[in-house]
Motif scaffolding. Structure first.
Motif, short mmCIF file in Angstrom:
data_model
loop_
_atom_site.label_atom_id
_atom_site.label_comp_id
_atom_site.label_asym_id
_atom_site.label_seq_id
_atom_site.Cartn_x
_atom_site.Cartn_y
_atom_site.Cartn_z
N ASP A 191 6.93 11.63 -3.06
CA ASP A 191 7.30 11.23 -1.69
C ASP A 191 6.26 10.28 -1.08
O ASP A 191 5.94 10.36 0.10
CB ASP A 191 7.46 12.47 -0.80
N MET A 192 5.74 9.36 -1.89
CA MET A 192 4.76 8.42 -1.38
C MET A 192 5.39 7.49 -0.33
O MET A 192 6.45 6.93 -0.54
CB MET A 192 4.19 7.56 -2.52
N HIS B 165 -11.48 2.26 6.91
CA HIS B 165 -10.22 3.01 6.97
C HIS B 165 -9.62 3.27 5.60
O HIS B 165 -8.78 4.15 5.45
CB HIS B 165 -9.20 2.26 7.83
N LEU B 166 -10.00 2.49 4.59
CA LEU B 166 -9.49 2.63 3.24
C LEU B 166 -10.64 2.98 2.30
O LEU B 166 -11.71 2.37 2.40
CB LEU B 166 -8.79 1.35 2.77
N VAL C 206 -10.45 15.10 -2.80
CA VAL C 206 -11.07 14.74 -1.53
C VAL C 206 -10.30 15.30 -0.33
O VAL C 206 -10.71 15.12 0.82
CB VAL C 206 -11.22 13.21 -1.39
N GLY C 207 -9.17 15.95 -0.59
CA GLY C 207 -8.40 16.57 0.49
C GLY C 207 -7.86 15.60 1.51
O GLY C 207 -7.77 15.90 2.69
N ARG C 208 -7.47 14.42 1.04
CA ARG C 208 -7.00 13.38 1.95
C ARG C 208 -5.78 12.66 1.39
O ARG C 208 -5.60 12.59 0.17
CB ARG C 208 -8.11 12.36 2.22
N GLU C 209 -5.00 12.11 2.28
CA GLU C 209 -3.95 11.18 1.90
C GLU C 209 -4.54 9.78 2.00
O GLU C 209 -4.97 9.35 3.07
CB GLU C 209 -2.73 11.32 2.82
N LEU C 210 -4.56 9.07 0.89
CA LEU C 210 -5.19 7.75 0.83
C LEU C 210 -4.14 6.66 0.67
O LEU C 210 -3.19 6.80 -0.10
CB LEU C 210 -6.16 7.68 -0.36
N TRP C 211 -4.35 5.56 1.39
CA TRP C 211 -3.53 4.37 1.17
C TRP C 211 -4.10 3.64 -0.04
O TRP C 211 -5.28 3.29 -0.07
CB TRP C 211 -3.55 3.46 2.39
N GLU C 212 -3.26 3.42 -1.05
CA GLU C 212 -3.72 2.88 -2.31
C GLU C 212 -2.77 1.80 -2.82
O GLU C 212 -1.61 1.74 -2.44
CB GLU C 212 -3.79 3.99 -3.37
N LEU D 159 0.85 -1.18 0.00
CA LEU D 159 0.00 0.00 0.00
C LEU D 159 0.89 1.24 0.00
O LEU D 159 1.93 1.27 0.66
CB LEU D 159 -0.92 0.02 1.22
N GLN D 160 0.48 2.25 -0.74
CA GLN D 160 1.23 3.49 -0.84
C GLN D 160 0.31 4.66 -0.49
O GLN D 160 -0.82 4.73 -0.98
CB GLN D 160 1.78 3.67 -2.26
N ARG D 161 0.80 5.57 0.34
CA ARG D 161 -0.02 6.70 0.76
C ARG D 161 0.22 7.89 -0.18
O ARG D 161 1.36 8.34 -0.33
CB ARG D 161 0.28 7.09 2.21
N GLN D 162 -0.86 8.36 -0.80
CA GLN D 162 -0.75 9.43 -1.78
C GLN D 162 -1.81 10.51 -1.53
O GLN D 162 -2.97 10.19 -1.22
CB GLN D 162 -0.92 8.86 -3.19
N TYR D 163 -1.43 11.76 -1.68
CA TYR D 163 -2.38 12.86 -1.52
C TYR D 163 -3.30 12.94 -2.72
O TYR D 163 -2.86 12.90 -3.87
CB TYR D 163 -1.64 14.20 -1.36
#
Length: 228
Positions: free
Chosen positions: A160-161, A179-180, A80-86, A72-76
């Protein structure tokens, strides 16, 4: 009939059933997708106007290592104004490119990884009420790193993910706990968890027909082929 009026014996399978479009207007031409307005003929007496995003489609990859962990990689995500794990993903923006080739490239560019074993996990429309975007999620296994001198230089939101290897069952629990939220991650992780319960029996090959993809008859709509 069941108590709620639904038929009990029916094939639960989406079908191709387009309605005639009497007119189309381009509202906005975007860098990646366009916003258009269609006049849709539902019946002889009913025509409705629907605005939609004309989208090229996308692929995503559930990356599973030998320990049963998913990447999983966290990206802004600005909308939606969020950092999502994708999970790694990318647009089908190279005309005529098979989806599996796009998936391989995205895995290398976003995660610095290659995979020897590829399968199809799940297909979906991300927003069928307002977008043509079709998404195919692949499962990638038997991993190896991309050599340092061949790695892609990431930029913008991808520069910078943060990455994390999460046990598949734990990732599935995170989906169910709310959470995801990324649709390819939600669908891909749950599909992978379901297949893990079956020892990954029944996975579709990478060349499995994908008629939902725009232009699929010339790219991904042919007969199934072996694993990529």
């Amino acid at each position: 009939m069941s108590p709620d009026g639904a038929r009990e014996a029916v094939e639960v399978r989406d079908r191709v059933a387009p309605r005639p479009v009497a007119g189309r207007r381009l509202i906005h031409r975007g860098r990646i997708w366009d916003l258009v307005s269609d006049d849709v003929v539902l019946s002889e007496d009913v025509t409705v106007t629907r605005e939609l995003l004309d989208h090229p489609g996308a692929v995503a990859v559930v990356v599973l290592d030998d320990e049963g962990r998913v990447l999983l990689q966290r990206q802004y995500r600005h909308p939606v104004g969020r950092e999502l794990w994708e999970i790694p993903a990318g647009l089908l923006d190279v005309e005529g490119e098979p989806a599996i080739d796009t998936a391989r490239r995205e895995l290398a560019e976003e995660a610095d990884l290659r995979a020897e074993r590829w399968d199809v996990l799940v297909d979906l429309y991300t927003t069928p009420g307002g977008s043509t975007e079709a998404l195919r999620v692949f499962l990638a296994r038997d991993l190896s790193p991309v050599p340092v001198d061949e790695r892609f230089e990431r930029e913008h939101e991808e520069a910078d993910m943060e990455a994390a290897w999460v046990p598949l069952a734990e990732a599935a629990d995170a989906v169910l706990a709310g959470h995801l939220h990324n649709p390819s991650t939600v669908a891909g992780v749950l599909a992978a968890a379901r297949y893990a319960d079956r020892d990954f029996v029944g996975l579709r090959p990478t060349g499995a027909p994908w008629p939902e993809r725009r232009g699929a008859s010339m790219i991904d709509g042919g007969p199934p082929v072996g694993h990529g």
